[in-house]
Design an enzyme around this catalytic site. Structure first.
Site, PDB file in Angstrom:
ATOM      1  N   ARG A  11       0.835  -1.209   0.000  1.00 37.54           N
ATOM      2  CA  ARG A  11       0.000   0.000   0.000  1.00 37.54           C
ATOM      3  C   ARG A  11       0.872   1.262   0.000  1.00 37.54           C
ATOM      4  NH1 ARG A  11      -3.035  -3.606  -0.503  1.00 37.54           N
ATOM      5  NH2 ARG A  11      -5.193  -3.780   0.241  1.00 37.54           N
ATOM      6  N   SER A  45     -10.417  -0.262   3.378  1.00 39.19           N
ATOM      7  CA  SER A  45      -9.645  -0.482   4.612  1.00 39.19           C
ATOM      8  C   SER A  45      -9.134   0.865   5.112  1.00 39.19           C
ATOM      9  CB  SER A  45      -8.438  -1.370   4.347  1.00 39.19           C
ATOM     10  OG  SER A  45      -8.829  -2.663   3.976  1.00 39.19           O
ATOM     11  N   GLU A  65      -4.588   4.228   6.225  1.00 40.30           N
ATOM     12  CA  GLU A  65      -4.233   3.988   4.825  1.00 40.30           C
ATOM     13  C   GLU A  65      -4.570   5.179   3.926  1.00 40.30           C
ATOM     14  OE1 GLU A  65      -6.233   1.448   1.693  1.00 40.30           O
ATOM     15  OE2 GLU A  65      -5.126  -0.067   2.790  1.00 40.30           O
TER      16      GLU A  65
HETATM   17  N1  EPU Z   1     -10.811 -10.193  10.516  1.00 44.28           N
HETATM   18  C1  EPU Z   1     -11.471 -10.214  11.708  1.00 44.28           C
HETATM   19  N2  EPU Z   1     -12.416  -9.251  11.930  1.00 44.28           N
HETATM   20  C2  EPU Z   1     -12.734  -8.301  11.028  1.00 44.28           C
HETATM   21  C3  EPU Z   1     -12.031  -8.268   9.809  1.00 44.28           C
HETATM   22  C4  EPU Z   1     -11.070  -9.238   9.569  1.00 44.28           C
HETATM   23  O1  EPU Z   1     -11.240 -11.061  12.571  1.00 44.28           O
HETATM   24  O2  EPU Z   1     -13.609  -7.497  11.308  1.00 44.28           O
HETATM   25  C5  EPU Z   1      -9.818 -11.246  10.233  1.00 44.28           C
HETATM   26  C6  EPU Z   1     -10.328 -12.242   9.184  1.00 44.28           C
HETATM   27  O3  EPU Z   1     -11.086 -13.251   9.767  1.00 44.28           O
HETATM   28  C7  EPU Z   1      -9.044 -12.753   8.582  1.00 44.28           C
HETATM   29  C8  EPU Z   1      -8.120 -11.556   8.649  1.00 44.28           C
HETATM   30  O4  EPU Z   1      -8.672 -10.688   9.637  1.00 44.28           O
HETATM   31  O5  EPU Z   1      -8.479 -13.765   9.394  1.00 44.28           O
HETATM   32  C9  EPU Z   1      -7.977 -10.834   7.325  1.00 44.28           C
HETATM   33  O6  EPU Z   1      -9.257 -10.359   6.881  1.00 44.28           O
HETATM   34  P1  EPU Z   1      -9.608 -10.138   5.342  1.00 44.28           P
HETATM   35  O7  EPU Z   1      -9.305 -11.372   4.567  1.00 44.28           O
HETATM   36  O8  EPU Z   1     -10.984  -9.592   5.265  1.00 44.28           O
HETATM   37  O9  EPU Z   1      -8.554  -9.074   4.828  1.00 44.28           O
HETATM   38  P2  EPU Z   1      -7.934  -7.759   5.507  1.00 44.28           P
HETATM   39  O10 EPU Z   1      -6.523  -8.054   5.883  1.00 44.28           O
HETATM   40  O11 EPU Z   1      -8.832  -7.253   6.566  1.00 44.28           O
HETATM   41  C10 EPU Z   1      -6.926  -6.901   3.279  1.00 44.28           C
HETATM   42  C11 EPU Z   1      -6.861  -5.618   2.504  1.00 44.28           C
HETATM   43  C12 EPU Z   1      -8.154  -5.394   1.726  1.00 44.28           C
HETATM   44  C13 EPU Z   1      -8.336  -6.565   0.777  1.00 44.28           C
HETATM   45  C14 EPU Z   1      -8.377  -7.867   1.596  1.00 44.28           C
HETATM   46  C15 EPU Z   1      -8.426  -9.089   0.721  1.00 44.28           C
HETATM   47  C16 EPU Z   1      -5.399  -4.122   3.738  1.00 44.28           C
HETATM   48  C17 EPU Z   1      -5.285  -2.916   4.588  1.00 44.28           C
HETATM   49  N3  EPU Z   1      -6.635  -4.506   3.401  1.00 44.28           N
HETATM   50  O12 EPU Z   1      -7.941  -6.766   4.261  1.00 44.28           O
HETATM   51  O13 EPU Z   1      -7.975  -4.206   0.949  1.00 44.28           O
HETATM   52  O14 EPU Z   1      -9.536  -6.445   0.033  1.00 44.28           O
HETATM   53  O15 EPU Z   1      -7.171  -7.967   2.396  1.00 44.28           O
HETATM   54  O16 EPU Z   1      -7.193  -9.258   0.109  1.00 44.28           O
HETATM   55  O17 EPU Z   1      -4.380  -4.698   3.359  1.00 44.28           O
HETATM   56  C18 EPU Z   1      -8.324  -1.860   0.954  1.00 44.28           C
HETATM   57  O18 EPU Z   1      -7.090  -1.732   0.939  1.00 44.28           O
HETATM   58  O19 EPU Z   1      -9.096  -0.858   0.949  1.00 44.28           O
HETATM   59  C19 EPU Z   1      -8.898  -3.196   1.016  1.00 44.28           C
HETATM   60  C20 EPU Z   1     -10.224  -3.405   1.138  1.00 44.28           C
END
Ligand code: EPU
Length: 343
Positions: free
Chosen positions: A167, A241, A337
């Protein structure tokens, strides 16, 4: 010509997906280099600060902007080159990202499918090196053309010049605020391998009974996951995010994992660990919780949403409260972010 292009005192509410109210002293939507030059040469905006606005989907308008907002409206999409290994596809900085991705798939140039439905424009994609479901834009980036607002010259950037990180890029660091990205070229390898490693993607395909997806099926799976988990900016104000997933040292990870069983983590090549900010925020009690009109989304705590009527100060207050609680509970600092402007 600029009489039409340059507009004074323009509301930016419709130009930011968090739907925060703010005004720009001057605003111009520019479609070409000639239009950009004409606007920049206009005496009414001489010496004023400038801000380059794409889709406004990674932006917090913290207040009014006492300068010139340049809305990038450069259009056009084309295959510009082909070699034995890859297609080279160029798009104008103002093209909608998701429409561009779907178009490449329909044309038979796969590679960007896991980045389907990310809000924003093609020109904004390199700035924060958008990423999702196991890929980052940098993987398929080839080059870009930008206008240097400081010198008025056109500059080409190759991949190394952009210094992409998680990012992150040159355009968020040393180059912040200086360039208008007019066009981006992607290199899409002819040998296509579906990327199904991300757990959500694997589950979605399995549920649909798809073992070997086509690029469009993979795109459809990503769209379905995003629709289920992430709020649609057309319905509820948000900037995706709101925090980056924090990266901690091996020692800090070991300490946290011992204290918090089930802590999701992604080991990095250098021995550090990336943590899931959404999980930390949820554990800190913020999932679905609000502070005034701003809260953490009930299905993905990492996304701050404007429940209606929020201003930049409300977003700052909610962001600070979430950060403070995560720091108190885990000793981890979350970094926002989006880019903040005004105020
Ligand atoms: N999780 C929770 N609670 C929540 C949200 C997430 O426990 O409320 C846990 C999930 O269960 C999982 C882990 O956190 O174990 C990761 O969650 P998720 O797969 O939803 O991905 P993320 O790390 O929260 C990142 C990116 C997103 C992207 C997704 C999918 C960043 C900051 N965010 O989110 O990007 O869509 O992975 O690859 O890296 C964005 O940048 O705007 C964005 C949406």
């Amino acid at each position: 010509m600029t009489a039409d292009l340059l507009r004074p005192d323009v509301a930016l509410d419709a130009f930011n997906t968090l739907r925060l109210p703010a005004r720009a002293a001057w605003f111009a939507a520019v479609e070409s280099a000639d239009q950009l030059r004409a606007v920049l040469d206009d005496a009414r905006v001489a010496g004023l600060p400038r801000f380059v606005l794409g889709g406004g989907s990674n932006l917090v308008l913290a207040g009014d902007f006492a300068g010139l907002v340049l809305h990038v409206a450069f259009r056009g999409r084309a295959r510009v080159q082909e070699d034995a290994d890859a297609f080279y596809i160029r798009a104008g900085g103002g093209e909608n990202w998701h429409d561009f991705v779907r178009w490449t798939l329909e044309m038979g140039w796969p590679g960007l499918e896991n980045l389907s439905l990310i809000p924003g424009t093609v020109g904004a994609a390199p700035v924060q090196n958008i990423g999702a479901y196991g890929i980052e834009m940098a993987e398929h980036f080839y080059s870009l053309r930008a206008y240097d607002l400081a010198t008025g010259k056109t500059v080409g950037f190759d991949k190394a010049d952009c210094r992409f990180g998680y990012r992150d890029s040159f355009f968020k660091q040393q180059g912040a605020g200086r360039y208008l990205i007019a066009a981006v070229t992607f290199r899409l390898p002819k040998r296509w391998v579906p990327r199904m490693g991300y757990a959500d993607v694997a589950r979605e395909l399995e549920a649909g009974g798809i073992a070997t997806p086509t690029p469009l099926q993979l795109s459809d799976a990503v769209i379905a996951i995003r629709r289920r988990k992430l709020p649609d900016p057309a319905e509820i104000g948000n900037a995706g995010s709101f925090f980056k997933n924090p990266v901690v040292s091996a020692a800090d990870y070991a300490r946290l994992a011992a204290a918090h069983p089930g802590l999701p983590h992604y080991p990095q090549a250098d021995g550090s660990h990336k943590l899931a900010a959404g999980w930390l925020i949820e554990q800190a009690g913020w999932k679905g919780r609000r502070l005034g009109p701003v809260g953490c989304y009930e299905r993905q705590a990492l996304v701050l949403v404007n429940h209606g009527g929020a201003c930049g100060a409300d977003v700052r207050a909610a962001s600070a409260a979430v950060r403070a609680d995560v720091r108190a509970r885990f000793g981890v600092d979350l970094e926002p972010e989006p880019v903040f402007i005004g105020g």
